[in-house]
Design a protein around this motif. Sequence first.
Motif, PDB file in Angstrom:
ATOM      1  N   TRP A  32       0.820  -1.026   0.127  1.00  0.00           N
ATOM      2  CA  TRP A  32       0.070   0.149  -0.126  1.00  0.00           C
ATOM      3  C   TRP A  32       0.862   1.229  -0.032  1.00  0.00           C
ATOM      4  O   TRP A  32       0.618   2.275  -0.689  1.00  0.00           O
ATOM      5  N   PHE A  33       1.911   1.119   0.706  1.00  0.00           N
ATOM      6  CA  PHE A  33       2.738   2.420   1.406  1.00  0.00           C
ATOM      7  C   PHE A  33       4.003   2.427   0.586  1.00  0.00           C
ATOM      8  O   PHE A  33       4.790   1.613   1.029  1.00  0.00           O
ATOM      9  N   GLY A  34       4.234   2.892  -0.549  1.00  0.00           N
ATOM     10  CA  GLY A  34       5.482   2.959  -1.282  1.00  0.00           C
ATOM     11  C   GLY A  34       5.350   2.187  -2.652  1.00  0.00           C
ATOM     12  O   GLY A  34       5.762   2.839  -3.704  1.00  0.00           O
ATOM     13  N   ASP A  35       4.661   1.100  -2.837  1.00  0.00           N
ATOM     14  CA  ASP A  35       4.369   0.415  -4.294  1.00  0.00           C
ATOM     15  C   ASP A  35       3.003   0.786  -4.710  1.00  0.00           C
ATOM     16  O   ASP A  35       3.150   1.464  -6.039  1.00  0.00           O
ATOM     17  N   SER A  36       1.909   0.958  -4.441  1.00  0.00           N
ATOM     18  CA  SER A  36       0.865   1.568  -4.679  1.00  0.00           C
ATOM     19  C   SER A  36       0.817   3.030  -4.753  1.00  0.00           C
ATOM     20  O   SER A  36       0.696   3.716  -5.779  1.00  0.00           O
ATOM     21  N   VAL A  37       1.285   3.622  -3.576  1.00  0.00           N
ATOM     22  CA  VAL A  37       1.423   5.103  -3.312  1.00  0.00           C
ATOM     23  C   VAL A  37       2.557   5.421  -3.293  1.00  0.00           C
ATOM     24  O   VAL A  37       3.526   4.992  -2.286  1.00  0.00           O
ATOM     25  N   THR A  38       3.329   5.886  -4.291  1.00  0.00           N
ATOM     26  CA  THR A  38       4.837   5.947  -4.379  1.00  0.00           C
ATOM     27  C   THR A  38       5.287   7.457  -4.241  1.00  0.00           C
ATOM     28  O   THR A  38       4.585   8.252  -4.597  1.00  0.00           O
ATOM     29  N   LEU A  39       6.526   7.520  -3.761  1.00  0.00           N
ATOM     30  CA  LEU A  39       7.282   8.820  -3.618  1.00  0.00           C
ATOM     31  C   LEU A  39       7.424   9.399  -4.788  1.00  0.00           C
ATOM     32  O   LEU A  39       7.616   8.896  -6.157  1.00  0.00           O
ATOM     33  N   THR A  40       7.474  10.784  -4.812  1.00  0.00           N
ATOM     34  CA  THR A  40       8.051  11.599  -5.842  1.00  0.00           C
ATOM     35  C   THR A  40       9.298  12.151  -5.742  1.00  0.00           C
ATOM     36  O   THR A  40       9.942  12.525  -6.641  1.00  0.00           O
ATOM     37  N   LYS A  41       9.958  12.184  -4.486  1.00  0.00           N
ATOM     38  CA  LYS A  41      11.224  12.238  -4.194  1.00  0.00           C
ATOM     39  C   LYS A  41      11.809  11.345  -2.880  1.00  0.00           C
ATOM     40  O   LYS A  41      10.807  11.279  -2.042  1.00  0.00           O
TER      41      LYS A  41
ATOM     42  N   PHE B  45      -8.047   9.090  12.405  1.00  0.00           N
ATOM     43  CA  PHE B  45      -6.392   8.505  11.885  1.00  0.00           C
ATOM     44  C   PHE B  45      -6.801   7.235  10.725  1.00  0.00           C
ATOM     45  O   PHE B  45      -6.188   7.425   9.791  1.00  0.00           O
ATOM     46  N   PHE B  46      -7.531   6.291  11.213  1.00  0.00           N
ATOM     47  CA  PHE B  46      -7.720   5.421  10.104  1.00  0.00           C
ATOM     48  C   PHE B  46      -8.510   5.595   8.790  1.00  0.00           C
ATOM     49  O   PHE B  46      -8.086   5.287   7.752  1.00  0.00           O
ATOM     50  N   ALA B  47      -9.100   6.678   8.962  1.00  0.00           N
ATOM     51  CA  ALA B  47      -9.920   7.226   7.904  1.00  0.00           C
ATOM     52  C   ALA B  47      -8.789   7.882   7.034  1.00  0.00           C
ATOM     53  O   ALA B  47      -8.940   7.830   5.724  1.00  0.00           O
ATOM     54  N   ILE B  48      -7.916   8.644   7.516  1.00  0.00           N
ATOM     55  CA  ILE B  48      -6.823   9.363   6.757  1.00  0.00           C
ATOM     56  C   ILE B  48      -6.064   8.377   5.909  1.00  0.00           C
ATOM     57  O   ILE B  48      -5.724   8.223   4.981  1.00  0.00           O
ATOM     58  N   LEU B  49      -5.498   7.123   6.716  1.00  0.00           N
ATOM     59  CA  LEU B  49      -4.879   6.126   6.080  1.00  0.00           C
ATOM     60  C   LEU B  49      -5.414   5.479   4.899  1.00  0.00           C
ATOM     61  O   LEU B  49      -4.829   5.124   3.994  1.00  0.00           O
ATOM     62  N   ARG B  50      -6.770   5.271   5.200  1.00  0.00           N
ATOM     63  CA  ARG B  50      -7.447   4.551   4.065  1.00  0.00           C
ATOM     64  C   ARG B  50      -7.875   5.609   3.001  1.00  0.00           C
ATOM     65  O   ARG B  50      -7.550   5.216   1.689  1.00  0.00           O
ATOM     66  N   ALA B  51      -7.887   6.619   3.318  1.00  0.00           N
ATOM     67  CA  ALA B  51      -8.094   7.738   2.048  1.00  0.00           C
ATOM     68  C   ALA B  51      -6.792   7.888   1.394  1.00  0.00           C
ATOM     69  O   ALA B  51      -6.601   8.326   0.225  1.00  0.00           O
ATOM     70  N   TRP B  52      -5.752   7.974   2.197  1.00  0.00           N
ATOM     71  CA  TRP B  52      -4.422   8.244   1.582  1.00  0.00           C
ATOM     72  C   TRP B  52      -4.079   6.929   0.488  1.00  0.00           C
ATOM     73  O   TRP B  52      -3.757   7.237  -0.641  1.00  0.00           O
ATOM     74  N   ALA B  53      -4.366   5.730   0.786  1.00  0.00           N
ATOM     75  CA  ALA B  53      -4.088   4.444   0.009  1.00  0.00           C
ATOM     76  C   ALA B  53      -5.249   4.622  -1.205  1.00  0.00           C
ATOM     77  O   ALA B  53      -4.744   4.260  -2.276  1.00  0.00           O
ATOM     78  N   SER B  54      -6.268   5.054  -0.899  1.00  0.00           N
ATOM     79  CA  SER B  54      -7.125   4.954  -2.123  1.00  0.00           C
ATOM     80  C   SER B  54      -7.031   6.288  -3.144  1.00  0.00           C
ATOM     81  O   SER B  54      -7.426   6.134  -4.075  1.00  0.00           O
TER      82      SER B  54
ATOM     83  N   ARG C 259      -3.931   5.521  -5.026  1.00  0.00           N
ATOM     84  CA  ARG C 259      -3.745   4.373  -5.533  1.00  0.00           C
ATOM     85  C   ARG C 259      -3.158   4.336  -6.964  1.00  0.00           C
ATOM     86  O   ARG C 259      -3.462   4.959  -7.897  1.00  0.00           O
ATOM     87  N   TYR C 260      -1.885   3.670  -6.980  1.00  0.00           N
ATOM     88  CA  TYR C 260      -1.221   3.453  -8.401  1.00  0.00           C
ATOM     89  C   TYR C 260      -0.549   4.693  -8.692  1.00  0.00           C
ATOM     90  O   TYR C 260      -0.099   4.930  -9.866  1.00  0.00           O
ATOM     91  N   GLY C 261      -0.567   5.736  -7.935  1.00  0.00           N
ATOM     92  CA  GLY C 261      -0.045   7.113  -8.428  1.00  0.00           C
ATOM     93  C   GLY C 261       1.354   7.447  -7.478  1.00  0.00           C
ATOM     94  O   GLY C 261       1.875   6.622  -6.952  1.00  0.00           O
ATOM     95  N   HIS C 262       1.129   8.949  -7.444  1.00  0.00           N
ATOM     96  CA  HIS C 262       2.179   9.280  -6.495  1.00  0.00           C
ATOM     97  C   HIS C 262       1.758  10.438  -5.440  1.00  0.00           C
ATOM     98  O   HIS C 262       0.694  10.840  -5.643  1.00  0.00           O
ATOM     99  N   ALA C 263       2.423  10.644  -4.573  1.00  0.00           N
ATOM    100  CA  ALA C 263       2.064  11.665  -3.454  1.00  0.00           C
ATOM    101  C   ALA C 263       3.307  11.925  -2.661  1.00  0.00           C
ATOM    102  O   ALA C 263       4.334  11.251  -2.624  1.00  0.00           O
ATOM    103  N   ASP C 264       3.096  13.267  -1.965  1.00  0.00           N
ATOM    104  CA  ASP C 264       4.462  13.674  -1.216  1.00  0.00           C
ATOM    105  C   ASP C 264       3.939  13.890   0.198  1.00  0.00           C
ATOM    106  O   ASP C 264       2.798  13.846   0.526  1.00  0.00           O
ATOM    107  N   SER C 265       4.921  14.567   1.259  1.00  0.00           N
ATOM    108  CA  SER C 265       4.399  14.797   2.633  1.00  0.00           C
ATOM    109  C   SER C 265       3.484  15.661   2.753  1.00  0.00           C
ATOM    110  O   SER C 265       2.794  15.771   3.377  1.00  0.00           O
ATOM    111  N   ALA C 266       3.582  16.906   1.881  1.00  0.00           N
ATOM    112  CA  ALA C 266       2.768  17.990   1.777  1.00  0.00           C
ATOM    113  C   ALA C 266       1.317  17.454   1.579  1.00  0.00           C
ATOM    114  O   ALA C 266       0.357  18.012   2.295  1.00  0.00           O
TER     115      ALA C 266
END
Length: 466
Positions: A325-334, A416-425, A428-435
């Motif tokens: 979920w975290f790294g492979d599906s949602v992936t870093l930009t830097k 908290f768990f709503a945030i984790l699930r929203a982050w993953a969905s 999903r299959y894309g990119h995101a950053d700390s901001a």
Amino acid sequence: MASKIARPLLALVATPVLAALLVGAGTQGGAATPGAPGAGDPYFPNSGNGGIHVVHYGLDLDYTPTTKNLVATADLTVTATQKLSSFNLDLSGLTVDSVRIDGRRVAFSRAGNELTVTPSRALDKGRRFHVVVTYSGVPAHVYDPDGSPDGWIIQPDDSVFVASEPQGAMTWFPSNSHPSDKSTYDVEVTVPDGWTAVSNGRLRDRRSRDGKTTFAWRESQPMAAYLATASIGRFQTEQYTTRSGLPVYNAVAPSQAAAAKPVLDQLPAVIEFESRLFGRYPFDAAGSIVQDAPDVGYALETQTRPIYDRAPRLDTLVHETAHQWFGDSVTLTKWQDIWLNEGFATYAEWLWDAEHGGPSTAQKFATDYALPETDALWSFPAGDPGDGGHIFGKPPYARGAMVLEKLRQTVGDRDFFAILRAWASEHRYGHADSAAFIALSKHISGKNLDAMFATWLYGRGKPATP
Ligand SMILES: [Zn+2]
């Protein structure tokens, strides 16, 4: 990645930001310009390339373990993201025999880890084309700034451990080797009968001919180059389908089989546990590659099928599975944002432990907070490792998990768990950053979390209060 063996830090060689990085930025229509030799990441300036997006990699590898020789063809489906007079791919070592664009031979040159391809005519922005590279030789892994081996890592028994975070993909295929570019993959590996080659996704076909066996693998969801593998060994293999219909393929070195079995057998339960917390499992395949490669010193979350250098402990399996979920599906930009991978995977270990009779996540936080100011935990901020030699240090892992526990204590379990699930969905299959993570946390909780993140994610040293 988990369980990296501590090694002395090697000095980082400062690489000047190449002037070419700036050339071509913002070019509209007009003149064709060279694609930049790097993706612009200050931690690894030459990783990835500018001006191209690789849509798909078709890799055809023929490997002979006794001679260590690789004979390969890489067929890349590429989209030009600027009008290109030339473009680069990352490739370390090996001999390039030819490069073709849409079937025509074109000029190329090599310098360092850059393969520069010069088409006979400029490639318009938006154009999709095939670049086919034929190459051969004995692949050699590289060493990362923290001293660990990376890429195509040949073992004393002629098996090959293939893990490429952050920059080793270039040791075995010409690639746009930065996580900001994701692609689908077909990986076909031909090995002598008796050997098995394991890559990502589903095993599409397996055929034998003239004493050789070809394994054809397909990863149909986007994947960063560092998560690709093509590991080779005299594996014991096992295939089954989970109750939820997910095909599992395990490949295990015989020397590790007895120790690995009880842990690998937990994979369906771990996927089920994490799916309950993070949302549906993002991929259409799962499994494990377990090798006998003690000098490697780490495991990696290779997409759909993590790779272990020895029979893993359960907490390592939990960690690498959470990375799906975290790294492979949602992936870093830097690479600076590595805590989005490692802090989350470490927190998944905390959650698993808490659910299975171990200490609560609040207790884990308290135990870590009690570590003295001199501990490596406080040596740099989780959200700002500073350079590529520190991305696998302690803070992105343990202090990254502390950031998440702090967030949980601030916003409450439901949000908290709503945030984790929203982050993953949402990503999903894309990119995101700390901001984006901070913005999502504020949006869902309705709380101003700036001070919390400033202290726990970006603050230097040990915070004054837990
Ligand atoms: Zn990890």
